[in-house]
Design a protein around this motif. Structure first.
Motif: not given
Length: 94
Positions: A36-65
Motif C-alpha cells: 500500500y501507499s502511505e497516506a498523504e493529506e490530499d490523496l486516498p490510500q491505495i493497496a494492491w495484492c501480492g500478485a499485483c506486486e509481482q506483476w509490477l516487479l516483472d514489468n519494470g515497476e511501472e504503473w500503467n494502463d
C-alpha cells in the motif's frame, strides 16, 4: 481533500482504493498480500495484492494502463481498507 463514500457497513467514510483481489478477499478473509501507499493529506490510500506486486516487479515497476487493468481498482471506505489490511497482516479480531 479526500472524498467521502457511503459504505453499507460503516456509513460515510473517507474513500480509499484496493485492487479487485484484496476487495474480493475481505469477505472470505483470504490472504492475498497487501502492499500500500502511505497516506498523504490530499490523496486516498491505495493497496494492491501480492500478485499485483509481482506483476509490477516483472514489468519494470511501472504503473500503467496494463497494470491498472490487471488490478481493476475498487473503491473502499477507510474502515473497509483497514479491515482488509488487518486480515492480510493477521491482526484482525473479527
Amino acid at each position: 481533500m479526500i472524498e467521502k463514500v457511503v459504505c453499507e457497513m460503516h456509513g460515510t467514510k473517507d474513500m480509499s482504493f484496493s485492487c479487485i483481489h484484496i476487495a474480493m478477499a475481505i469477505d472470505q478473509k483470504e490472504k492475498v498480500g497487501f502492499f500500500y501507499s502511505e497516506a498523504e493529506e490530499d490523496l486516498p490510500q491505495i493497496a494492491w495484492c501480492g500478485a499485483c506486486e509481482q506483476w509490477l516487479l516483472d514489468n519494470g515497476e511501472e504503473w500503467n494502463d496494463a497494470f491498472e487493468a490487471k488490478a481493476d481498482f475498487k473503491i473502499l471506505c477507510a474502515d473497509c481498507f483497514d479491515e482488509a489490511k488487518a486480515i492480510q497482516f493477521g491482526t484482525d479480531q473479527i
